[in-house]
Design a protein around this motif. Structure first.
Motif, PDB file in Angstrom:
ATOM      1  N   ASP A 145       0.832  -1.207   0.000  1.00 60.23           N
ATOM      2  CA  ASP A 145       0.000   0.000   0.000  1.00 60.23           C
ATOM      3  C   ASP A 145       0.867   1.257   0.000  1.00 60.23           C
ATOM      4  O   ASP A 145       2.059   1.194  -0.259  1.00 60.23           O
ATOM      5  N   GLY A 146       0.224   2.386   0.337  1.00 64.36           N
ATOM      6  CA  GLY A 146       0.924   3.661   0.306  1.00 64.36           C
ATOM      7  C   GLY A 146       1.833   3.871   1.504  1.00 64.36           C
ATOM      8  O   GLY A 146       2.010   2.998   2.355  1.00 64.36           O
ATOM      9  N   LEU A 147       2.412   5.074   1.555  1.00 62.29           N
ATOM     10  CA  LEU A 147       3.339   5.440   2.630  1.00 62.29           C
ATOM     11  C   LEU A 147       2.900   6.777   3.225  1.00 62.29           C
ATOM     12  O   LEU A 147       2.107   7.501   2.623  1.00 62.29           O
ATOM     13  N   VAL A 148       3.439   7.081   4.396  1.00 66.91           N
ATOM     14  CA  VAL A 148       3.223   8.407   4.985  1.00 66.91           C
ATOM     15  C   VAL A 148       4.590   9.084   5.054  1.00 66.91           C
ATOM     16  O   VAL A 148       5.525   8.561   5.667  1.00 66.91           O
ATOM     17  N   TYR A 149       4.713  10.225   4.394  1.00 71.11           N
ATOM     18  CA  TYR A 149       5.963  11.002   4.420  1.00 71.11           C
ATOM     19  C   TYR A 149       5.853  12.010   5.554  1.00 71.11           C
ATOM     20  O   TYR A 149       4.889  12.773   5.626  1.00 71.11           O
ATOM     21  N   LEU A 150       6.857  12.006   6.457  1.00 70.29           N
ATOM     22  CA  LEU A 150       6.754  12.777   7.696  1.00 70.29           C
ATOM     23  C   LEU A 150       7.866  13.800   7.844  1.00 70.29           C
ATOM     24  O   LEU A 150       8.973  13.578   7.364  1.00 70.29           O
ATOM     25  N   GLN A 151       7.562  14.838   8.604  1.00 71.89           N
ATOM     26  CA  GLN A 151       8.602  15.786   8.986  1.00 71.89           C
ATOM     27  C   GLN A 151       8.540  15.985  10.493  1.00 71.89           C
ATOM     28  O   GLN A 151       7.452  16.056  11.062  1.00 71.89           O
ATOM     29  N   GLY A 152       9.708  16.062  11.106  1.00 73.25           N
ATOM     30  CA  GLY A 152       9.739  16.272  12.552  1.00 73.25           C
ATOM     31  C   GLY A 152      10.824  15.448  13.207  1.00 73.25           C
ATOM     32  O   GLY A 152      11.801  15.059  12.565  1.00 73.25           O
ATOM     33  N   LYS A 153      10.634  15.161  14.507  1.00 76.97           N
ATOM     34  CA  LYS A 153      11.646  14.409  15.260  1.00 76.97           C
ATOM     35  C   LYS A 153      11.120  13.017  15.553  1.00 76.97           C
ATOM     36  O   LYS A 153      10.024  12.869  16.093  1.00 76.97           O
ATOM     37  N   ALA A 154      11.929  11.996  15.210  1.00 76.93           N
ATOM     38  CA  ALA A 154      11.486  10.619  15.481  1.00 76.93           C
ATOM     39  C   ALA A 154      12.688   9.704  15.462  1.00 76.93           C
ATOM     40  O   ALA A 154      13.769  10.078  14.989  1.00 76.93           O
ATOM     41  N   SER A 155      12.498   8.493  15.973  1.00 73.67           N
ATOM     42  CA  SER A 155      13.558   7.488  15.810  1.00 73.67           C
ATOM     43  C   SER A 155      12.980   6.326  15.013  1.00 73.67           C
ATOM     44  O   SER A 155      11.774   6.044  15.076  1.00 73.67           O
ATOM     45  N   LEU A 156      13.835   5.656  14.242  1.00 77.66           N
ATOM     46  CA  LEU A 156      13.376   4.553  13.400  1.00 77.66           C
ATOM     47  C   LEU A 156      12.786   3.448  14.266  1.00 77.66           C
ATOM     48  O   LEU A 156      13.303   3.138  15.337  1.00 77.66           O
ATOM     49  N   GLY A 157      11.683   2.863  13.790  1.00 80.66           N
ATOM     50  CA  GLY A 157      11.054   1.764  14.524  1.00 80.66           C
ATOM     51  C   GLY A 157      10.108   2.226  15.611  1.00 80.66           C
ATOM     52  O   GLY A 157       9.535   1.416  16.334  1.00 80.66           O
ATOM     53  N   SER A 158       9.930   3.560  15.724  1.00 78.82           N
ATOM     54  CA  SER A 158       9.029   4.051  16.781  1.00 78.82           C
ATOM     55  C   SER A 158       7.662   4.399  16.181  1.00 78.82           C
ATOM     56  O   SER A 158       7.507   4.522  14.969  1.00 78.82           O
ATOM     57  N   MET A 159       6.697   4.557  17.069  1.00 76.39           N
ATOM     58  CA  MET A 159       5.344   4.935  16.661  1.00 76.39           C
ATOM     59  C   MET A 159       5.173   6.398  17.048  1.00 76.39           C
ATOM     60  O   MET A 159       5.416   6.752  18.214  1.00 76.39           O
ATOM     61  N   VAL A 160       4.813   7.258  16.102  1.00 74.65           N
ATOM     62  CA  VAL A 160       4.691   8.686  16.435  1.00 74.65           C
ATOM     63  C   VAL A 160       3.323   9.230  16.031  1.00 74.65           C
ATOM     64  O   VAL A 160       2.732   8.794  15.049  1.00 74.65           O
ATOM     65  N   LYS A 161       2.835  10.183  16.800  1.00 80.54           N
ATOM     66  CA  LYS A 161       1.583  10.866  16.449  1.00 80.54           C
ATOM     67  C   LYS A 161       1.884  11.856  15.323  1.00 80.54           C
ATOM     68  O   LYS A 161       2.841  12.621  15.395  1.00 80.54           O
ATOM     69  N   THR A 162       1.054  11.807  14.295  1.00 82.73           N
ATOM     70  CA  THR A 162       1.318  12.624  13.110  1.00 82.73           C
ATOM     71  C   THR A 162       0.047  13.298  12.644  1.00 82.73           C
ATOM     72  O   THR A 162      -1.001  12.648  12.528  1.00 82.73           O
ATOM     73  N   LYS A 163       0.146  14.593  12.372  1.00 77.43           N
ATOM     74  CA  LYS A 163      -1.003  15.297  11.796  1.00 77.43           C
ATOM     75  C   LYS A 163      -0.866  15.241  10.278  1.00 77.43           C
ATOM     76  O   LYS A 163       0.150  15.682   9.720  1.00 77.43           O
ATOM     77  N   ILE A 164      -1.885  14.692   9.614  1.00 79.61           N
ATOM     78  CA  ILE A 164      -1.850  14.555   8.148  1.00 79.61           C
ATOM     79  C   ILE A 164      -2.180  15.913   7.535  1.00 79.61           C
ATOM     80  O   ILE A 164      -3.243  16.492   7.807  1.00 79.61           O
ATOM     81  N   THR A 165      -1.263  16.432   6.721  1.00 85.48           N
ATOM     82  CA  THR A 165      -1.440  17.780   6.164  1.00 85.48           C
ATOM     83  C   THR A 165      -1.911  17.765   4.707  1.00 85.48           C
ATOM     84  O   THR A 165      -2.629  18.635   4.275  1.00 85.48           O
ATOM     85  N   HIS A 166      -1.468  16.776   3.945  1.00 90.59           N
ATOM     86  CA  HIS A 166      -2.034  16.628   2.594  1.00 90.59           C
ATOM     87  C   HIS A 166      -1.889  15.199   2.078  1.00 90.59           C
ATOM     88  O   HIS A 166      -1.264  14.358   2.720  1.00 90.59           O
ATOM     89  N   ALA A 167      -2.508  14.943   0.914  1.00 92.25           N
ATOM     90  CA  ALA A 167      -2.591  13.575   0.401  1.00 92.25           C
ATOM     91  C   ALA A 167      -2.536  13.587  -1.114  1.00 92.25           C
ATOM     92  O   ALA A 167      -2.898  14.589  -1.750  1.00 92.25           O
ATOM     93  N   ASP A 168      -2.071  12.471  -1.696  1.00 91.73           N
ATOM     94  CA  ASP A 168      -2.267  12.291  -3.138  1.00 91.73           C
ATOM     95  C   ASP A 168      -2.938  10.928  -3.351  1.00 91.73           C
ATOM     96  O   ASP A 168      -3.456  10.336  -2.405  1.00 91.73           O
ATOM     97  N   ILE A 169      -2.930  10.402  -4.580  1.00 86.38           N
ATOM     98  CA  ILE A 169      -3.676   9.161  -4.842  1.00 86.38           C
ATOM     99  C   ILE A 169      -3.218   8.028  -3.928  1.00 86.38           C
ATOM    100  O   ILE A 169      -4.028   7.278  -3.397  1.00 86.38           O
ATOM    101  N   TYR A 170      -1.906   7.903  -3.768  1.00 86.77           N
ATOM    102  CA  TYR A 170      -1.395   6.727  -3.071  1.00 86.77           C
ATOM    103  C   TYR A 170      -0.846   6.988  -1.672  1.00 86.77           C
ATOM    104  O   TYR A 170      -0.833   6.097  -0.839  1.00 86.77           O
TER     105      TYR A 170
END
Length: 438
Positions: A405-430
């Motif tokens: 399926d699709g992916l979520v492209y994120l900006q901010g502070k995170a570490s790999l393998g973690s679960m983060v709260k994300t506000k979705i700002t825009h979308a495209d088809i996939y």
């Protein structure tokens, strides 16, 4: 004692095959064989092959021939080995062994025999083996996600499918065995477990005399893993009991991958899936009613022998009517060992490709609209790739399964393998795009 040869593995095919590859690596490592990721440097290369459709076979054969040309000692495992054992030994002199889909558990013994100069053919005609949590496993994909096989093989005889021929009849693992493995994965830091088998809604039928998916989901609800996702749920198996378990277990994601294949009763009958034609509309409406937040994904085959323009139009109307969140479409692939290979009125490749493109273009605005509806929401995202120094990451929300399926492209502070709260700002088809919320 002489040093043990180094072994590399070249993995092809689906996630079920990947689990086999991971068990092969685990067994070799446990037996003290050095495992090398560099195929050029290794003494042996195990090629774990796929034989599901023509394109997969071609990729497997190409890999084998490239390694043979490089003068590598090859062991062929997986579906192609099960399918074409004699031909492979005949055509590829560099092949030191062929090992069937139910025989990867004997890999150490096979290598020992090859080392004595024997050319080994280790293939059980009707596979019955399934690895459990006691078989070592060396995981090869991202730390945060693990596939967990609940059953192997299939009892259905769909006219287009070669799986029962390659992997045998359905055999389920016990609930205890699956839960034990899930606990181990949780201890390794896994955030998402993906349950896989050919038909997960039939889980347990062979072992307990009735499907036990609801009981399995409830038992997995006790495991400390944030997300448990199911793959391949036949709509007829999504009983009120299963739906209730999905509703009540907070870590079971309401993501339903329904392999519908077609909508027209004539085509479903020809596909040897007549039981499905009666329930399509009603069952999807019922699922939406009972699990309004569910993400529904499906796949269709276009160009099945005998599919007319009218049958195809029925499918188009069905896709527009039900508005699946995610959809894949494939052109029919004629497989020699299947009944569909011999059916009259085969559809030309050109027409199949046109139909696939038409179906996908109907789905695109639907997918875009569904993604658009996520804008403004704050969702949990599992971070899988990224550059912590630039603050750019890629992950997935619950609505997207790994690899398909699709992916979520994120900006901010995170570490790999973690679960983060994300506000979705825009979308495209996939895909979706968002900002990590501190």
């Amino acid at each position: 004692m002489s040093e043990k040869p180094t072994i590399a593995i070249s993995h092809l095919g689906c996630e079920k095959n990947r689990i086999d590859s991971e068990h092969i690596l685990g067994l070799l490592a446990e037996a003290g064989y050095p495992v090398d990721s560099n195929e050029q440097a290794a003494d042996y290369v195990i090629v774990n092959t796929c034989s599901f459709i023509e394109a997969a076979r071609e990729e497997s054969v190409r890999t084998l021939l490239e390694l043979a040309e490089a003068d590598k000692k090859i062991l062929i495992t997986g579906c192609l080995a099960q399918h074409f054992q004699e031909e492979l030994l005949e055509e590829i002199p560099e092949a030191k062994a062929v090992v069937g889909t139910g025989d990867y558990g004997k890999i150490v013994d096979v290598i020992e025999r090859v080392e004595t100069g024997e050319r080994v053919k280790e293939i059980t005609e009707k596979p019955t083996y399934i690895a459990d949590e006691t078989v070592p496993r060396y995981r090869t994909i991202t730390e945060a996600v693990a596939y967990l096989r609940v059953a192997e093989g299939c009892d259905y005889g769909c006219a287009f499918c070669i799986i029962p021929h390659l992997r045998g009849k359905q055999r389920s693992r016990s609930i205890e065995s699956i839960v034990n493995e899930a606990h181990t994965l949780a201890e390794q830091g896994v955030q998402e477990i993906v349950l896989i088998s050919q038909i997960t809604t039939n889980y347990g039928l062979d072992l307990y005399g009735e499907p036990k998916l609801a009981e399995l989901l409830r038992a997995l609800g006790e495991v400390d893993v944030p997300w448990i996702r199911m793959h391949y749920a036949y709509p007829t198996g999504l009983t009120p009991k299963v739906i209730k378990a999905i509703q009540e277990m907070p870590n079971v994601i309401p993501y339903l991958d329904l392999p519908l294949q077609h909508s027209h009763p004539d085509i479903l009958r020809a596909m040897n899936r007549p039981w499905q034609g009666r329930v399509n509309d009603g069952i999807i409406n019922r699922l939406k009613e009972k699990l309004p937040e569910a993400v529904l994904r499906t796949t269709f085959i276009v160009g099945f022998p005998g599919e007319t323009e009218e049958h195809f139009q029925h499918l188009c109307d069905f896709v527009e009517r039900h508005e699946f969140d995610l959809m894949g479409a494939f052109t029919f692939s004629p497989e020699e060992e299947t009944p569909a290979y011999h059916l009259p009125n085969q559809v030309s490749q050109e027409v199949m490709e046109q139909r696939r493109d038409r179906l996908m273009s109907l789905q695109q605005p639907i997918a875009a609209r569904k993604n658009q509806a996520c804008v403004g929401e704050t969702v949990n995202v599992l971070v899988e790739q990224g550059k912590p120094n630039t603050g750019e990451f890629i992950g997935r929300s619950k609505r997207f399964a790994p690899d398909v399926d699709g992916l979520v492209y994120l900006q901010g502070k995170a570490s790999l393998g973690s679960m983060v709260k994300t506000k979705i700002t825009h979308a495209d088809i996939y895909d979706l795009y968002g900002t990590i919320v501190d």
